[in-house]
Design a protein around this motif. Structure first.
Motif, PDB file in Angstrom:
ATOM      1  N   ALA A  71      -6.753  -7.835  -3.406  1.00  0.00           N
ATOM      2  CA  ALA A  71      -7.357  -6.520  -3.463  1.00  0.00           C
ATOM      3  C   ALA A  71      -6.558  -5.544  -4.204  1.00  0.00           C
ATOM      4  O   ALA A  71      -5.439  -5.233  -4.077  1.00  0.00           O
ATOM      5  CB  ALA A  71      -7.994  -5.916  -2.235  1.00  0.00           C
ATOM      6  N   GLY A  72      -7.296  -4.950  -5.119  1.00  0.00           N
ATOM      7  CA  GLY A  72      -6.644  -3.730  -5.987  1.00  0.00           C
ATOM      8  C   GLY A  72      -6.325  -4.432  -7.463  1.00  0.00           C
ATOM      9  O   GLY A  72      -5.979  -3.624  -8.325  1.00  0.00           O
ATOM     10  N   ARG A 116      -0.551   7.194  -6.286  1.00  0.00           N
ATOM     11  CA  ARG A 116      -1.558   8.318  -6.338  1.00  0.00           C
ATOM     12  C   ARG A 116      -1.559   9.573  -6.090  1.00  0.00           C
ATOM     13  O   ARG A 116      -1.849  10.386  -6.628  1.00  0.00           O
ATOM     14  CB  ARG A 116      -2.779   7.669  -5.517  1.00  0.00           C
ATOM     15  CG  ARG A 116      -3.145   6.041  -6.511  1.00  0.00           C
ATOM     16  CD  ARG A 116      -4.002   5.189  -5.411  1.00  0.00           C
ATOM     17  NE  ARG A 116      -4.291   3.875  -5.869  1.00  0.00           N
ATOM     18  CZ  ARG A 116      -4.311   2.825  -5.197  1.00  0.00           C
ATOM     19  NH1 ARG A 116      -4.687   2.696  -3.856  1.00  0.00           N
ATOM     20  NH2 ARG A 116      -4.648   1.698  -5.897  1.00  0.00           N
ATOM     21  N   PHE A 148       1.628   2.163  -3.457  1.00  0.00           N
ATOM     22  CA  PHE A 148       0.606   2.580  -4.552  1.00  0.00           C
ATOM     23  C   PHE A 148      -0.106   4.063  -3.981  1.00  0.00           C
ATOM     24  O   PHE A 148      -0.538   4.573  -4.780  1.00  0.00           O
ATOM     25  CB  PHE A 148      -0.741   1.511  -4.130  1.00  0.00           C
ATOM     26  CG  PHE A 148      -0.351   0.047  -4.307  1.00  0.00           C
ATOM     27  CD1 PHE A 148       0.514  -0.439  -5.166  1.00  0.00           C
ATOM     28  CD2 PHE A 148      -1.136  -0.863  -3.431  1.00  0.00           C
ATOM     29  CE1 PHE A 148       1.301  -1.706  -5.085  1.00  0.00           C
ATOM     30  CE2 PHE A 148      -0.741  -2.329  -3.706  1.00  0.00           C
ATOM     31  CZ  PHE A 148       0.495  -2.611  -4.513  1.00  0.00           C
ATOM     32  N   ASP A 149       0.296   4.098  -2.728  1.00  0.00           N
ATOM     33  CA  ASP A 149      -0.654   5.520  -1.953  1.00  0.00           C
ATOM     34  C   ASP A 149       0.475   6.458  -2.750  1.00  0.00           C
ATOM     35  O   ASP A 149       0.038   7.701  -2.987  1.00  0.00           O
ATOM     36  CB  ASP A 149      -0.320   5.453  -0.697  1.00  0.00           C
ATOM     37  CG  ASP A 149      -1.469   4.995   0.049  1.00  0.00           C
ATOM     38  OD1 ASP A 149      -2.328   4.388  -0.698  1.00  0.00           O
ATOM     39  OD2 ASP A 149      -1.254   4.633   1.309  1.00  0.00           O
ATOM     40  N   ASN A 170      -3.707   2.951 -10.305  1.00  0.00           N
ATOM     41  CA  ASN A 170      -4.751   1.812  -9.927  1.00  0.00           C
ATOM     42  C   ASN A 170      -4.198   0.646 -10.414  1.00  0.00           C
ATOM     43  O   ASN A 170      -5.442  -0.460 -10.249  1.00  0.00           O
ATOM     44  CB  ASN A 170      -6.115   2.355 -10.326  1.00  0.00           C
ATOM     45  CG  ASN A 170      -6.547   3.610  -9.939  1.00  0.00           C
ATOM     46  OD1 ASN A 170      -6.485   3.912  -8.672  1.00  0.00           O
ATOM     47  ND2 ASN A 170      -7.378   4.552 -10.644  1.00  0.00           N
ATOM     48  N   LEU A 171      -3.059   0.458 -10.511  1.00  0.00           N
ATOM     49  CA  LEU A 171      -2.692  -1.032 -10.930  1.00  0.00           C
ATOM     50  C   LEU A 171      -2.968  -1.509 -12.133  1.00  0.00           C
ATOM     51  O   LEU A 171      -2.685  -2.763 -12.319  1.00  0.00           O
ATOM     52  CB  LEU A 171      -2.870  -1.936  -9.626  1.00  0.00           C
ATOM     53  CG  LEU A 171      -2.732  -1.268  -8.296  1.00  0.00           C
ATOM     54  CD1 LEU A 171      -2.746  -2.593  -7.141  1.00  0.00           C
ATOM     55  CD2 LEU A 171      -1.094  -0.967  -8.236  1.00  0.00           C
ATOM     56  N   GLN A 172      -3.537  -0.792 -13.045  1.00  0.00           N
ATOM     57  CA  GLN A 172      -3.756  -1.147 -14.402  1.00  0.00           C
ATOM     58  C   GLN A 172      -2.463  -1.105 -15.355  1.00  0.00           C
ATOM     59  O   GLN A 172      -2.010  -0.160 -15.337  1.00  0.00           O
ATOM     60  CB  GLN A 172      -5.115  -0.634 -15.021  1.00  0.00           C
ATOM     61  CG  GLN A 172      -6.297  -0.939 -14.144  1.00  0.00           C
ATOM     62  CD  GLN A 172      -7.565  -0.328 -14.638  1.00  0.00           C
ATOM     63  OE1 GLN A 172      -7.459   0.602 -15.561  1.00  0.00           O
ATOM     64  NE2 GLN A 172      -8.756  -1.112 -14.486  1.00  0.00           N
ATOM     65  N   GLN A 207       0.729  -1.325  -0.135  1.00  0.00           N
ATOM     66  CA  GLN A 207       0.000  -0.041   0.109  1.00  0.00           C
ATOM     67  C   GLN A 207       0.871   1.130   0.020  1.00  0.00           C
ATOM     68  O   GLN A 207       0.466   2.331  -0.516  1.00  0.00           O
ATOM     69  CB  GLN A 207      -1.017  -0.039   1.325  1.00  0.00           C
ATOM     70  CG  GLN A 207      -2.181   1.027   1.135  1.00  0.00           C
ATOM     71  CD  GLN A 207      -3.051   0.537  -0.199  1.00  0.00           C
ATOM     72  OE1 GLN A 207      -3.408  -0.453  -0.335  1.00  0.00           O
ATOM     73  NE2 GLN A 207      -3.352   1.710  -1.023  1.00  0.00           N
TER      74      GLN A 207
END
Length: 742
Positions: free
Chosen positions: A584-585, A51, A47-48, A129-131, A44
Motif C-alpha cells: 500500500a502506498g 508529509r 512517510f508521515d 507520496n512515494l513517487q 509509516q
C-alpha cells in the motif's frame, strides 16, 4: 553501474551514537547504524514525517554483501557534512532489498527506465507520496571528471525542491503513469498462450547466437551462471534429442557447466560457486557467494549427471552441498543468505577483494614443499599444484581485472589441464596426481582457516531456503543419497517451524540468527512475497518426490491456496509480486517478468501449478497455469530469452505430463529400487506418486484412479500414466528405465 557484492567493513567510528537502525534485525541496516544520518527504516513513521515537514524522501537500497553499497557507506554516509544534509533537508530511508524485494523492484523499474542502467546501491528521491522523481546507483562523494558527486546531487535536489517543486511533482506523476502502462502484464483479449514450439525455437536461436563456443556461457563479461538458461537447454535437448539443434543444446549446457566448474568462479579449495566471473574465461570471479546460486547450481549439475552419466558433474553437485552444509547452514535446519567478497588479509587490516580466496606462489610452495617421487624432472607438490591450477610467480590476475591493485601478485585457482595431461607432463600416473592435488587442496583449506573470514549474512529468507530445499532434495534423489534428502527435510521443517504462521496460513519473508544460535523475527514480522511462496512450494514438491512423505505435498497445496488468495490477479491473470496491503502506498504493483540470476516467481508458479494438477487432478490449477502463460504472452513473444523458465513451463503445459505411480511400501527395497530408477532418468515434465494401497491416504483421496492400480504378485509395481491411461504394470527397474528413456 556494477551490481557488486563486497563485504562489510568495521566501523571506523565506534564512538558515534547509533541512529534508529540499531533496533533493526537486517545485517545491511545494522551496517549503517552508526552513520551520522537520521536514517529511518521503510515505514509509516518516515512517510508521515515527510508529509508533515513537506520534505522529499531519500531512499537508499542495498544488501549486506554489496561492494558499492559499502563504498558509499564509507565515503558518503560516514561523512558529517553529507549526513547533516541528509538529516536536515530530506527524510532518509534505508532498505535491505532482500527484505523488501517489492520496494526494490518498483524503484529499480524507475531507475532503469530513466537512466543508463540499474544496480546497487540504488538511490532514489521520492515525493512524500512515494513517487520517484530522480534516481541513480552509486555516487562518489565529490565531483569527478566523469561523474557528479553525491554532495552536489543533494544540493541540487534541495534547491529544485525549494524552487520548482510543482514541476518535479508533475514530472513524477507523468513518469509514474508511463511506468504503470509499460509494466502492465495482462491477458487482454487473448484466449490462449502462444505456440510452445515457436517460443522454444526462438529462445534456443537467441541463446545459440550469444553462445561462447570456447568458454561456454552466453555473454562476453561479466558472466553469470544463470541456471535457468541451462535448465531450458536441457529441456530443449530432451524434446529435440534426435535433431542437430537438440544435440547442440545439450553440448552448450554441458560445456558451460564444465568450464564453470574448472574456472575460478568455483572455489576449488572450499567448494561452492562465486557470484559471477569478471572475464569471459570464468577466471577471476566477483568473490561473493550467494545461497540462491548454490541451490540452483546443485540441481543443474545433478541434471547434467542424469543426462551424461559423467560423475564429474555429480561430484560438483556434492561439493556445492558440502559447502552449504559447512558454511551456510543454521543448526536448526535453515540456510543463511550469503558470504562476502571482501575480508581483511590479516586481522586488523582493511578488507580487500578476494583476500580470503587468493594465493601467492610463495604461500603454495611453502605449504607443499614435498618432492614428488617418480617424476621425469625434479618436482615438488607445490610445483605440480601450480602447474595444474595455473598459478604463476607474478600472479595470474591481470591489472585490468584489478582496478584497485588489491590483487597484485595473487592467484585464483583454475583447472588449466586435465589430470591426464598433468600426469603425462611429469611422467606420473593419473591416480597419483589426483591424490597429490587433493592433498594439496586440503592443506590449503586448513591454512585458509587461519585467515579472517568474510562477513556472513546470517539472515534467512523463505524464498532462498525453498530453493535450497530443492537443491538438497533433487541432488539427494538423483544420487540416491538419503543423507542429502534429510538436509532437505530439515530445511522444510525449519520453514514450517520458524517461517510459517499457522493462524493465517502465511509465510514470513525473513528470520535472523540471534545470540547463541537462536532464531529471531522482526516485530512486526515481514510477511512473504510471491517468490517466497513459489520457491517454497517448488521445494516441497521436490521434497515429496525425493522422500515420498505426503505431509510435504499437503503443505504445498495449502501454501498454493494461500498464494492464489494473496497474489493472483483475477482480472489480468498471473501473480503480483506482493500483497496489495503490504505494498500500500507504492506507486506500482508489479509482476516480475524476467528469469535472471533467480527465476521469476511467475515462471516457477506456472511449473508448480502444472505439477499440482498432476498430483491432484484439480482443473482449477491447470486453468490458472494457462491464464498465467496467456498473460505473459506478449513478454514471451517479444524476448523469449528473457523468460527461459517460463518458455519451459509453456512447453510442459502443451505436452502431456507423465504421472509415474509406484505401488509399494515406502521403506521396502523393491519400492526404493523403482523410485531410484525414476530419479536416475532426466524427466522434467512428470510427477512421481507413491501409492501405498491406503484408500484413505491423501493422494488416494485426490486421485481416485490410484485405487485401481495393483501390485503385481505382491511386488512393488510401477505404472506410467498419461491422459488418464496407464502402461502395463512394471516390476523390473531396467524395464521401467527403458520405458522412461526410450
Amino acid at each position: 553501474m556494477p551490481a557488486g557484492g563486497k563485504g562489510s567493513r568495521p566501523s571506523s567510528t565506534p564512538q558515534r551514537v547509533p541512529n534508529r537502525l540499531i533496533h533493526e534485525k537486517s545485517p545491511y541496516l545494522l551496517q549503517h547504524a552508526y552513520n551520522p544520518v537520521d536514517w529511518y527504516p521503510w515505514g509509516q513513521e518516515a512517510f508521515d514525517k515527510a508529509r508533515k515537514e513537506n520534505k522529499p524522501i531519500f531512499l537508499s537500497v542495498g544488501y549486506s554483501t554489496c561492494h558499492w553499497c559499502h563504498m558509499m557507506e564509507e565515503e558518503s554516509f560516514q561523512n558529517e557534512e553529507i549526513g547533516r544534509l541528509l538529516s536536515e533537508d530530506f527524510v532518509s530511508v534505508k532498505v535491505d532489498r532482500e527484505e523488501r524485494p517489492d520496494v526494490d523492484k518498483v524503484y529499480m523499474t524507475f531507475v532503469q527506465a530513466t537512466s543508463s542502467g540499474g544496480g546497487w546501491p540504488m538511490n532514489v528521491w521520492l515525493t512524500p507520496n512515494l513517487q520517484p522523481f530522480v534516481g541513480g546507483t552509486y555516487f562518489p562523494p565529490e565531483d569527478g571528471l566523469t561523474r557528479v558527486g553525491f554532495r552536489t546531487v543533494l544540493l541540487r535536489i534541495r534547491e529544485q525542491w525549494k524552487q520548482n517543486k510543482n514541476a518535479l511533482l508533475e514530472n513524477s506523476q507523468r513518469v509514474t503513469t508511463a511506468l504503470l502502462a509499460r509494466s502492465e502484464i495482462s491477458v487482454g483479449d487473448r484466449q490462449l498462450p502462444p505456440s510452445a514450439a515457436t517460443m522454444n525455437s526462438r529462445c534456443f536461436q537467441q541463446l545459440d547466437e550469444g553462445y561462447d563456443e570456447e568458454y561456454g556461457g552466453f555473454a562476453e563479461a561479466p558472466k553469470f551462471p544463470t541456471p535457468v538458461i541451462l535448465s531450458f537447454l536441457f529441456s530443449y535437448w530432451l524434446s529435440h534429442r534426435l535433431t542437430q539443434d537438440g544435440s547442440r543444446a545439450q553440448q552448450m549446457a554441458l560445456h558451460t557447466l564444465k568450464m564453470m566448474a574448472n574456472g575460478g568462479i568455483r572455489d576449488h579449495v572450499g567448494q561452492g560457486f562465486h557470484r559471477y566471473s569478471t572475464d569471459r574465461q570464468w577466471h577471476v570471479p566477483h568473490f561473493e557467494k550467494m545461497l540462491y546460486d548454490q541451490a540452483q547450481l546443485a540441481v543443474a549439475y545433478s541434471q547434467a549427471f542424469q543426462i551424461s552419466g559423467d560423475e564429474f558433474y555429480s561430484d560438483v553437485a556434492k561439493d556445492i552441498l558440502q559447502y552449504v552444509t559447512r558454511s551456510l547452514s543454521h543448526r536448526s535446519g535453515g540456510f543463511y543468505s550469503a558470504e562476502d567478497a571482501d575480508s581483511p588479509p590479516e586481522r586488523g587490516t582493511r578488507p580487500k577483494e578476494g583476500a580470503y580466496y587468493v594465493w601467492t606462489a610463495n604461500e603454495v610452495q611453502q605449504l607443499l614443499p614435498e618432492p614428488v617421487l617418480g617424476a621425469t624432472e625434479p618436482l615438488t607438490s607445490g610445483q605440480l599444484f601450480m602447474k595444474h591450477y595455473g598459478l604463476t610467480e607474478a600472479g595470474n590476475i591481470s591489472s585490468g581485472q584489478d582496478p584497485k591493485g588489491e590483487l597484485q601478485g595473487q592467484n585464483v585457482l583454475t583447472v588449466r589441464y586435465s589430470l591426464e595431461l598433468t600426469a603425462a607432463r611429469f611422467g606420473l600416473d593419473v591416480e597419483g596426481v589426483r591424490t597429490l592435488l587433493n592433498t594439496g587442496l586440503e592443506k590449503l583449506f586448513q591454512a585458509r582457516k587461519h585467515r579472517p573470514k568474510p562477513h556472513l549474512d546470517s539472515k534467512m529468507l523463505a524464498a532462498w531456503n525453498g530453493l535450497m530445499v530443492s537443491g538438497y532434495a533433487v541432488t539427494g534423489a538423483v544420487l540416491g543419497q538419503d543423507r542429502l534428502i534429510n538436509y532437505a527435510t530439515n530445511g522444510a521443517k525449519f520453514l514450517k517451524r520458524h517461517m510459517f504462521d499457522v493462524a493465517s496460513g502465511r509465510l514470513m519473508r525473513t528470520c535472523y540468527t540471534g545470540s547463541g544460535g537462536t532464531v529471531e523475527h522482526s516485530n512486526p514480522p515481514c510477511w512473504g512475497f510471491l517468490e517466497d511462496y513459489a520457491f517454497v512450494v517448488r521445494g516441497l514438491l521436490d521434497l515429496y518426490e525425493a522422500s515420498q512423505e505426503s505431509a510435504w505435498l499437503e503443505w504445498a497445496l495449502r501454501l498454493q491456496d494461500t498464494q492464489d488468495r494473496l497474489f493472483w490477479d483475477s482480472q489480468g491473470g498471473g501473480y503480483f509480486c506482493s500483497e496489495a496491503e503490504l505494498g500500500a502506498g507504492l506507486p506500482l504493483r508489479l509482476k516480475d517478468d524476467q528469469d535472471g540470476a533467480e527465476p521469476s516467481a511467475n515462471s516457477v508458479s506456472a511449473h508448480n501449478l502444472l505439477r499440482l494438477h498432476g498430483f491432484t487432478g484439480h482443473k482449477d490449477w491447470m486453468d490458472k497455469c494457462v491464464c498465467l502463460l496467456t498473460a505473459f504472452s506478449e513478454r514471451m513473444r517479444r524476448v523469449p530469452v528473457a523468460l527461459p523458465e517460463m518458455v519451459r513451463a509453456l512447453s510442459a503445459q502443451q505436452q502431456t505430463l507423465k504421472q509415474i505411480v509406484i505401488c509399494g511400501d515406502r521403506q521396502a527395497k523393491d519400492t526404493k529400487a523403482l523410485v531410484q530408477c525414476v530419479h536416475s532418468v532426466y524427466i522434467p515434465n512428470k510427477v512421481l506418486i507413491l501409492a501405498d494401497g491406503d484408500p484413505s491416504s491423501f493422494l488416494s483421496r485426490q486421485l481416485p484412479f490410484l485405487s485401481t492400480l495393483r501390485r503385481l504378485e505382491d511386488q512393488a509395481t510401477a505404472y506410467v500414466c498419461e491422459n488418464q491411461a496407464c502402461s502395463m504394470p512394471i516390476t523390473d527397474p531396467c524395464e521401467l528405465r527403458k520405458l522412461l528413456h526410450p
